[in-house]
Write an enzyme that holds these catalytic residues in place. Sequence first.
Site, short mmCIF file in Angstrom:
data_model
loop_
_atom_site.label_atom_id
_atom_site.label_comp_id
_atom_site.label_asym_id
_atom_site.label_seq_id
_atom_site.Cartn_x
_atom_site.Cartn_y
_atom_site.Cartn_z
CE1 TYR A 29 -3.49 -1.88 -0.27
CE2 TYR A 29 -4.82 -1.66 1.84
CZ TYR A 29 -4.89 -1.81 0.50
OH TYR A 29 -5.70 -2.60 0.62
CE LYS A 49 1.16 -15.62 -6.25
NZ LYS A 49 0.17 -17.22 -6.02
CG ASP A 82 -3.01 -18.06 -5.57
OD1 ASP A 82 -2.10 -17.84 -4.54
OD2 ASP A 82 -2.51 -17.76 -6.38
#
Length: 361
Positions: free
Chosen positions: A140, A193, A226
């Site tokens: 962010y 990830k 995911d």
Amino acid sequence: MVRDDAPRPHRLGLLEGDGIGPEIVPAAADVLDAAMAAVGGPGIEWVRLPVGRAAIDTHGTSLPAETVEALEALEGWLLGPHDSAAYPEPHRSQLNPSGALRKHFDLFANIRPAKSLEGADAVVEGADLVIARENTEGFYADRNTHAGTGEFMPTPDVAMAMGIITRPAVERIARQAFELARERRGHVTVVHKANVLRLTTGMFHDICREVAEDYPDVVVDDFHIDAMAAHLVRRAADFDVIVAENMFGDILSDLAGELVGSLGLAPSINVSTRHGMAQAAHGSAPDIAGRDIANPIAMLLSGAMLLQWLGARHGTTRLGEAATRIDAAVASTVRAGTRTADMGGQAGTRAFAGAVADAVR
């Protein structure tokens, strides 16, 4: 000399914000007042402070310096949602009040529970999990640099963003997650990830695993972001505490909120070692503002989280007891059939909060 041993009220900030904020924040304050009275506590002295669009109109900024200065002297506050997308320029392009407060006070841990409520028409039943979201860096761009933001455009046709992961930030959110797990069911899930973002989220994963060695009593597993989204949909009830970097944690917590009923039920608290900011996970919902139909549950439960945090910080059982009363009162009110329109009921914001306050008493 006569010594005054009477307990002093807890001084907490009250920042209503935009949209439905002026409805749900006072409703939460009323319920917190009722809970403190029910447990025989010293009560709360609310310090009202300007923020948001109203502050732009009166002070020329969405976050006046006097608000920040007043918050420095307080341990905690309730913050309503903001509608920064509707602010006039240059305010719309600046860091929004929530992000600015998180950055200024180094509120590094955003704790977001998601718990199924009987009668809330949850997509998944039996979920009771907490997401510990790192709140100061990651992917962010609005809060991952000392000054300015992590987004920039070297040419009009190229936009770039920096994702920043640092060891100190990961270590402290990981410890927050493991401490939470020890208070709950003893299970932490690390989200990353690392198969693609090997250096950044790979380091996040590795440091969380290092911290885990100090908590041999806590079970640890990990999933790619995911896969984690799919696991939440399929078996949310299997998870206890989930720890993630900023953006991953934000996405997963919104998903979890919808799975247990709606974002209207999704509370959160942002904390440092010194300050706590209770803030519902949802937005300002300007389309229903002023109509007394907004669901105040997320704000009520966020206020309860603030009391719980303050109680743990000071070793004060009454604050924890007040928080427990609020949690139980919200659950019993929904279970009894008193619900706002978004949950298929007919109760307005004030009526629902009033029913919760009665249940607290």
